[in-house]
Design a protein around this motif. Structure first.
Motif, short mmCIF file in Angstrom:
data_model
loop_
_atom_site.label_atom_id
_atom_site.label_comp_id
_atom_site.label_asym_id
_atom_site.label_seq_id
_atom_site.Cartn_x
_atom_site.Cartn_y
_atom_site.Cartn_z
N TYR A 100 20.06 -24.14 28.72
CA TYR A 100 21.29 -25.11 27.89
C TYR A 100 22.51 -25.05 29.00
CZ TYR A 100 21.36 -20.70 25.30
OH TYR A 100 20.59 -19.86 25.08
N GLN A 154 16.17 -18.78 35.57
CA GLN A 154 17.58 -19.92 35.23
C GLN A 154 18.85 -19.04 34.95
OE1 GLN A 154 18.45 -23.09 35.08
NE2 GLN A 154 15.96 -23.74 34.62
N ILE A 155 18.47 -18.09 34.26
CA ILE A 155 19.34 -17.11 33.78
C ILE A 155 19.11 -16.36 34.87
CG2 ILE A 155 20.03 -15.26 31.89
CD1 ILE A 155 19.63 -17.23 30.12
N ASP A 174 10.07 -10.31 39.82
CA ASP A 174 9.75 -11.24 39.25
C ASP A 174 7.91 -11.24 39.41
OD1 ASP A 174 9.12 -14.34 37.55
OD2 ASP A 174 11.19 -14.08 37.68
N THR A 211 6.15 -7.62 28.38
CA THR A 211 7.55 -6.77 29.03
C THR A 211 7.86 -6.82 27.95
OG1 THR A 211 8.59 -9.41 28.15
CG2 THR A 211 7.69 -9.19 30.35
N THR A 232 20.84 -8.73 28.35
CA THR A 232 21.06 -9.88 27.56
C THR A 232 20.11 -10.28 27.26
OG1 THR A 232 21.37 -11.04 29.68
CG2 THR A 232 23.17 -9.80 28.65
N ASP A 258 23.21 -7.21 24.72
CA ASP A 258 23.72 -7.94 23.64
C ASP A 258 23.05 -8.78 22.70
OD1 ASP A 258 25.17 -10.38 22.82
OD2 ASP A 258 23.87 -11.64 23.72
N TYR A 298 25.07 -16.39 24.90
CA TYR A 298 25.33 -18.25 25.36
C TYR A 298 26.26 -18.43 24.48
CZ TYR A 298 25.01 -18.45 19.89
OH TYR A 298 25.01 -18.61 18.74
P1 NAD Z 1 13.36 -18.56 32.86
O1 NAD Z 1 12.30 -18.58 32.04
O2 NAD Z 1 13.59 -19.52 33.50
O3 NAD Z 1 13.18 -16.98 33.59
C1 NAD Z 1 11.97 -16.11 33.03
C2 NAD Z 1 11.98 -15.53 33.96
O4 NAD Z 1 11.63 -14.56 33.68
C3 NAD Z 1 10.48 -16.34 34.92
O5 NAD Z 1 11.24 -16.69 36.32
C4 NAD Z 1 9.55 -15.39 34.94
O6 NAD Z 1 8.84 -15.99 35.41
C5 NAD Z 1 10.10 -14.49 34.21
N1 NAD Z 1 9.17 -13.13 33.73
C6 NAD Z 1 7.87 -13.30 33.20
N2 NAD Z 1 7.59 -12.78 32.86
C7 NAD Z 1 7.88 -11.70 33.13
C8 NAD Z 1 7.69 -9.83 33.68
N3 NAD Z 1 6.65 -9.87 33.03
N4 NAD Z 1 8.10 -9.72 35.11
C9 NAD Z 1 9.00 -9.81 35.09
N5 NAD Z 1 9.87 -11.12 35.45
C10 NAD Z 1 8.73 -12.24 34.39
O7 NAD Z 1 14.24 -17.96 31.59
P2 NAD Z 1 16.15 -17.93 31.31
O8 NAD Z 1 16.50 -19.51 30.76
O9 NAD Z 1 16.65 -17.61 32.78
O10 NAD Z 1 15.93 -16.98 29.74
C11 NAD Z 1 15.00 -16.00 30.23
C12 NAD Z 1 15.72 -15.16 28.54
O11 NAD Z 1 17.05 -14.82 28.39
C13 NAD Z 1 14.94 -15.90 27.51
O12 NAD Z 1 13.42 -15.51 27.32
C14 NAD Z 1 15.92 -15.52 26.27
O13 NAD Z 1 15.03 -13.97 25.75
C15 NAD Z 1 16.67 -14.48 26.82
N6 NAD Z 1 17.51 -15.27 26.28
C16 NAD Z 1 18.91 -14.68 25.65
C17 NAD Z 1 19.92 -15.19 25.44
C18 NAD Z 1 21.79 -14.85 24.73
O14 NAD Z 1 22.16 -15.65 24.15
N7 NAD Z 1 20.74 -13.31 25.30
C19 NAD Z 1 20.31 -16.67 25.22
C20 NAD Z 1 18.88 -17.17 25.93
C21 NAD Z 1 18.18 -16.54 26.69
#
Ligand code: NAD
Length: 329
Positions: A100, A154-155, A174, A211, A232, A258, A298
């Motif tokens: 988002y 993404q993040i 990653d 993880t 986070t 966070d 977020y």
């Molecule tokens: P995403 O799916 O775009 O990216 C996650 C990345 O992690 C991917 O590139 C994936 O290949 C990698 N990954 C998966 N398993 C792994 C491992 N064992 N070791 C290393 N990398 C690995 O997700 P995103 O949108 O970037 O979000 C990441 C995380 O952030 C979400 O899973 C969520 O838990 C968290 N998040 C937190 C908040 C907040 O408000 N604090 C908000 C949104 C998301």
């Protein structure tokens, strides 16, 4: 469509009502979280809309299925709190909001880094109390420091772009490498190397069995003395007891989180008049070099707009029997 929204805060309701001004959907907002104990509230609803700390395990899903719920619309990216297999078994679809505003979370990670480093939270309080001393406020330059990023989706990618702007060296781990980030100068390394070489480690991978507790006593032992750890993503990426030991032994120099392993009982609530029973959070709060925010990374206007719109689009696609592009499978 009758939609039950769980874990509702006033701002959630406000955003859903704004975007549902034509009253297309029949929303009922519950403040309570969704667990097997509250799942009986879902009788008569087609869709339930849930958030990060709802506990949508097998027991909850069995009750949802019995009550006729057909769609679980997560208004968040993570879905580690949903038993996807059990939902599948009961023919309940699960959708989410995969991205988002990655920048919202990435920028909050940077806010934690800057606050911990330059101690602006302490300076703010001091100056307001007439204390203009700089004692113990010394920080370090981010320029030239090595930042390790675990998870470059993404993040993580948005975070890398920001840290590149500070002049940091970027190492990442990653399961898949991003060509765009490699071209930007990010170097992918085995996770042990990332842990060993980084001054700052920021976690951006999802919580999975693989993880869980990636930050623990043995990974901490690999890290530089005085390392800064930022999380986070999801609380259980860090073994809290091991992190407390690491802080007590000064292995961890700074920790900004966070998210927290046991956040369900604390975060999003005003407990200022309560006796907090969670000894880990009290211990964490006792360290001057720990900064905790309660899952607010977020929480920007832009992200709330996107979360609401995409959740409504997900529900509409389900209603119209269209392809669910954001289905969790
Ligand atoms: P995403 O799916 O775009 O990216 C996650 C990345 O992690 C991917 O590139 C994936 O290949 C990698 N990954 C998966 N398993 C792994 C491992 N064992 N070791 C290393 N990398 C690995 O997700 P995103 O949108 O970037 O979000 C990441 C995380 O952030 C979400 O899973 C969520 O838990 C968290 N998040 C937190 C908040 C907040 O408000 N604090 C908000 C949104 C998301």
């Amino acid at each position: 469509m009758k939609i039950a929204v769980f874990s509702t805060k006033s701002y959630d309701q406000e955003y859903f009502e704004n975007y549902n001004s034509e009253k297309k959907y029949d929303f009922t907002f519950f403040e309570t979280s969704l667990t097997s104990s509250t799942a009986n509230l879902t009788l008569g609803f087609d869709v339930i809309c849930a958030f990060v700390n709802d506990k949508i395990d097998q027991d909850t899903i069995e009750i949802l299925a019995k009550n006729g719920v057909k769609l679980i619309a997560m208004r968040c990216a993570g879905f580690n709190n949903v038993d996807i297999q059990s939902a599948k078994t009961h023919g309940i679809k699960v959708v989410r909001v995969p991205a988002y505003s990655p920048e919202a979370v990435a920028e909050h990670s940077v806010a934690l880094i800057l606050t911990l480093n330059r101690k602006t939270h302490k300076a703010y309080n001091r100056v307001r109390e007439g204390n203009f001393s700089l004692k113990n406020l010394i920080g370090f330059n981010l320029h030239g420091k090595t930042v390790g990023v675990v998870g470059t989706g993404q993040i993580g990618a948005a975070f890398c772009r920001i840290m590149k702007g500070f002049g940091c060296n970027l190492f990442a781990y990653d399961l898949t490498e991003s060509q765009e980030l490699v071209e930007m100068g990010v170097q992918y390394l085995p996770i042990d190397e990332v842990f060993m070489q980084s001054d700052i480690i920021s976690l951006h991978c999802p919580l999975t069995p693989g993880t869980k507790h990636i930050v623990n006593s043995s990974s901490l032992a690999q890290m530089k003395d005085g390392v800064m750890i930022i999380n986070t993503s999801r609380g259980a990426l860090i073994n809290t007891a091991d992190a407390i030991d690491g802080l007590a032994q000064k292995k961890i120099g700074y920790m900004g989180i966070d998210v927290y392993e046991q956040e369900e009982k604390l975060f999003f609530e005003d407990l200022s008049e309560s006796i907090i029973q969670d000894d880990y959070i009290l211990r964490l709060n006792s360290f001057p070099n720990v900064l905790i925010t309660s899952h607010q990374a977020y929480f920007t206007k832009e992200a709330m707009d996107q979360i609401t719109l995409i959740t409504l689009d997900n529900i509409q696609a389900f209603e119209n029997k269209q392809q669910l592009i954001n289905e969790v499978v």
